[in-house]
Write a protein that holds these residues in place. Structure first.
Motif, PDB file in Angstrom:
ATOM      1  N   ARG A 239       0.812  -1.373  -0.043  1.00 35.56           N
ATOM      2  CA  ARG A 239       0.094   0.163   0.069  1.00 35.56           C
ATOM      3  C   ARG A 239       0.917   1.293  -0.061  1.00 35.56           C
ATOM      4  O   ARG A 239       0.211   2.409  -0.589  1.00 35.56           O
ATOM      5  N   HIS A 240       1.763   1.134   0.700  1.00 36.02           N
ATOM      6  CA  HIS A 240       2.704   2.380   0.753  1.00 36.02           C
ATOM      7  C   HIS A 240       4.127   2.445   0.374  1.00 36.02           C
ATOM      8  O   HIS A 240       5.000   3.066   0.771  1.00 36.02           O
ATOM      9  N   ASP A 241       4.409   1.408  -0.695  1.00 34.79           N
ATOM     10  CA  ASP A 241       5.674   1.421  -1.457  1.00 34.79           C
ATOM     11  C   ASP A 241       6.845   1.360  -0.448  1.00 34.79           C
ATOM     12  O   ASP A 241       7.752   1.962  -0.435  1.00 34.79           O
ATOM     13  N   GLY A 242       6.570   0.125   0.211  1.00 33.66           N
ATOM     14  CA  GLY A 242       7.442   0.126   1.481  1.00 33.66           C
ATOM     15  C   GLY A 242       8.555  -1.161   1.211  1.00 33.66           C
ATOM     16  O   GLY A 242       8.268  -1.879   0.431  1.00 33.66           O
ATOM     17  N   VAL A 243       9.445  -1.243   2.163  1.00 39.51           N
ATOM     18  CA  VAL A 243      10.250  -2.462   2.191  1.00 39.51           C
ATOM     19  C   VAL A 243      10.238  -2.961   3.477  1.00 39.51           C
ATOM     20  O   VAL A 243      10.315  -2.560   4.497  1.00 39.51           O
ATOM     21  N   VAL A 244       9.960  -4.410   3.530  1.00 38.38           N
ATOM     22  CA  VAL A 244      10.026  -5.029   5.136  1.00 38.38           C
ATOM     23  C   VAL A 244      11.311  -5.267   5.599  1.00 38.38           C
ATOM     24  O   VAL A 244      12.099  -6.076   4.915  1.00 38.38           O
ATOM     25  N   VAL A 245      11.527  -4.924   6.948  1.00 36.64           N
ATOM     26  CA  VAL A 245      12.669  -5.111   7.464  1.00 36.64           C
ATOM     27  C   VAL A 245      12.648  -6.031   8.829  1.00 36.64           C
ATOM     28  O   VAL A 245      11.515  -5.664   9.664  1.00 36.64           O
ATOM     29  N   ASN A 246      13.395  -7.055   8.964  1.00 39.75           N
ATOM     30  CA  ASN A 246      13.225  -7.743   9.998  1.00 39.75           C
ATOM     31  C   ASN A 246      13.698  -7.144  11.156  1.00 39.75           C
ATOM     32  O   ASN A 246      14.634  -6.769  11.329  1.00 39.75           O
ATOM     33  N   ALA A 247      12.755  -7.454  12.243  1.00 42.89           N
ATOM     34  CA  ALA A 247      12.984  -6.989  13.807  1.00 42.89           C
ATOM     35  C   ALA A 247      12.698  -8.233  14.477  1.00 42.89           C
ATOM     36  O   ALA A 247      12.294  -7.955  15.648  1.00 42.89           O
ATOM     37  N   ASP A 248      13.223  -9.378  14.240  1.00 48.22           N
ATOM     38  CA  ASP A 248      12.889 -10.565  14.949  1.00 48.22           C
ATOM     39  C   ASP A 248      14.392 -11.151  15.309  1.00 48.22           C
ATOM     40  O   ASP A 248      14.967 -11.736  14.391  1.00 48.22           O
ATOM     41  N   SER A 249      14.805 -11.547  16.408  1.00 49.50           N
ATOM     42  CA  SER A 249      16.240 -11.870  16.620  1.00 49.50           C
ATOM     43  C   SER A 249      16.313 -13.417  16.212  1.00 49.50           C
ATOM     44  O   SER A 249      17.593 -13.853  16.257  1.00 49.50           O
ATOM     45  N   MET A 250      15.206 -14.183  16.049  1.00 49.59           N
ATOM     46  CA  MET A 250      15.456 -15.734  15.710  1.00 49.59           C
ATOM     47  C   MET A 250      15.437 -15.668  13.943  1.00 49.59           C
ATOM     48  O   MET A 250      16.194 -16.336  13.493  1.00 49.59           O
ATOM     49  N   GLN A 251      14.563 -14.678  13.292  1.00 52.00           N
ATOM     50  CA  GLN A 251      14.575 -14.753  11.943  1.00 52.00           C
ATOM     51  C   GLN A 251      16.031 -14.311  11.213  1.00 52.00           C
ATOM     52  O   GLN A 251      16.038 -14.186  10.178  1.00 52.00           O
ATOM     53  N   VAL A 252      16.661 -13.608  12.003  1.00 52.55           N
ATOM     54  CA  VAL A 252      18.178 -13.174  11.345  1.00 52.55           C
ATOM     55  C   VAL A 252      18.833 -14.139  10.983  1.00 52.55           C
ATOM     56  O   VAL A 252      19.811 -14.096  10.257  1.00 52.55           O
ATOM     57  N   TYR A 253      18.692 -15.584  11.700  1.00 53.76           N
ATOM     58  CA  TYR A 253      19.596 -16.389  11.469  1.00 53.76           C
ATOM     59  C   TYR A 253      19.443 -17.424  10.249  1.00 53.76           C
ATOM     60  O   TYR A 253      18.284 -17.686   9.766  1.00 53.76           O
ATOM     61  N   ASP A 254      20.437 -17.880   9.547  1.00 53.29           N
ATOM     62  CA  ASP A 254      20.309 -18.574   8.418  1.00 53.29           C
ATOM     63  C   ASP A 254      20.064 -20.071   8.895  1.00 53.29           C
ATOM     64  O   ASP A 254      20.461 -20.513   9.934  1.00 53.29           O
ATOM     65  N   GLY A 255      19.286 -21.039   8.148  1.00 51.49           N
ATOM     66  CA  GLY A 255      19.346 -22.477   8.358  1.00 51.49           C
ATOM     67  C   GLY A 255      18.050 -22.869   8.921  1.00 51.49           C
ATOM     68  O   GLY A 255      17.699 -24.085   8.973  1.00 51.49           O
ATOM     69  N   LEU A 256      17.129 -21.775   9.607  1.00 48.26           N
ATOM     70  CA  LEU A 256      15.896 -22.386  10.213  1.00 48.26           C
ATOM     71  C   LEU A 256      14.806 -21.445   9.694  1.00 48.26           C
ATOM     72  O   LEU A 256      14.146 -21.029  10.463  1.00 48.26           O
ATOM     73  N   SER A 257      14.572 -21.383   8.261  1.00 47.55           N
ATOM     74  CA  SER A 257      13.616 -20.590   7.783  1.00 47.55           C
ATOM     75  C   SER A 257      12.050 -21.112   8.163  1.00 47.55           C
ATOM     76  O   SER A 257      11.283 -20.157   8.289  1.00 47.55           O
TER      77      SER A 257
END
Length: 302
Positions: A27-45
């Motif tokens: 709706r607002h021409d945005g970019v989603v940026v992660n703010a979750d300490s577990m979702q930063v890690y590779d290997g467990l999507s």
């Protein structure tokens, strides 16, 4: 959304944050940026419920899975990572939409955390080795001598917080308690942000959590954990604390039945969501809008 620096979307796990973020980004021409300490890690999507392919195709996403699973990662590291990302998004004329369940990340963004030094790896490793060798009570006694105020607030059995106080004190050259001012420079102005907390009814959230873990299993969560365990150092890092890793590892080791593991992981997720919701309720001021039905209410009113 004119004049706003960002949209912030916090909330407990499985509360609809990611879907809301995508809708608002469109709706607002945005970019989603992660703010979750577990979702930063590779290997467990799958187990950390990172956005799926269809969401990634609809709008840009940043800072998901960019950290190696054996790496120690902190709110300070995230702030350093997110700062240039926010600049890039603004330079492109788009709106940052920060989405996640880690309340400390949001407080750091808004300048509401302590300004603590980065701890050199050698100092961190030395204190963690001492914790393993001497135990939490012994290190708590050391902390009581060097920083009585901090020691009084930390349980003698809480090794992680004890080590954090000791390592920060050594890195800074002064006690942790002297550094805890709640005045870390923020990246965003609170009044210039739309601040949202997804807050569905607890009964609805419980059902969603149960359904989502079943979906994770169908999507290959067990196979994901099997692959994760082969990554050198992964099981010793913070990423291995993701809910479901221990339970599904037990299934792979033959020490727990699959249905028992699923039930335990769902229970732990419900408990975690309750702790998150309590934290947001107590730590966020009334300027945060609570959304019981974010997929409907927020899209119509923002």
């Amino acid at each position: 959304m004119a004049g706003k620096q960002a949209i912030l979307i916090a909330g407990p796990t499985a509360s609809g944050k990611s879907g809301l973020a995508v809708e608002l980004a469109e709706r607002h021409d945005g970019v989603v940026v992660n703010a979750d300490s577990m979702q930063v890690y590779d290997g467990l999507s799958i187990l950390t419920a990172r956005p799926e392919a269809d969401a990634l195709a609809r709008v840009p996403h940043r800072l998901y899975g960019h950290v190696a699973p054996d790496r120690i990662y902190s709110v300070g590291a995230w702030i350093r990572d997110v700062a240039p990302v926010l600049e890039e998004i603004r330079a492109a004329g788009k709106l940052p939409i920060l989405c996640g369940g880690t309340g400390l990340y949001f407080k750091a963004l808004l300048g509401l955390l302590d300004d603590l030094p980065e701890v050199p790896p050698k100092i961190r490793e030395r204190w963690r080795n001492r914790l393993a060798e001497e135990g939490a009570p012994a290190l708590h006694a050391l902390l009581a001598r060097s920083d009585p105020s901090a020691a009084q607030r930390i349980d003698p059995a809480d090794g992680q917080r004890i080590v954090r106080a000791l390592e920060v004190g050594e890195a800074a050259g002064q006690p942790l308690s002297a550094l805890q001012t709640g005045r870390r420079p923020g990246l965003l102005e609170p009044a210039a942000c739309v601040k949202l907390v997804t807050a569905p009814e607890r009964s609805v959230l419980r059902q969603t959590i149960a359904e989502r873990f079943a979906q994770m299993m169908a999507a290959g969560a067990l196979e994901e954990v099997a692959a994760f365990r082969t990554i050198p150092g992964a099981m010793d890092g913070s990423a291995a604390k993701a809910i479901g890793v221990a339970e599904l590892s037990a299934v792979l080791d033959g020490t727990m039945a699959r249905d028992v593991a699923v039930a335990r992981a769902a229970t732990r997720t419900r408990q975690y969501a309750k702790r998150q919701e309590t934290w947001f309720r107590h730590q966020f001021d009334p300027s945060w809008q609570r959304l019981p039905a974010p997929d409907i209410v927020a899209i119509e009113t923002i």
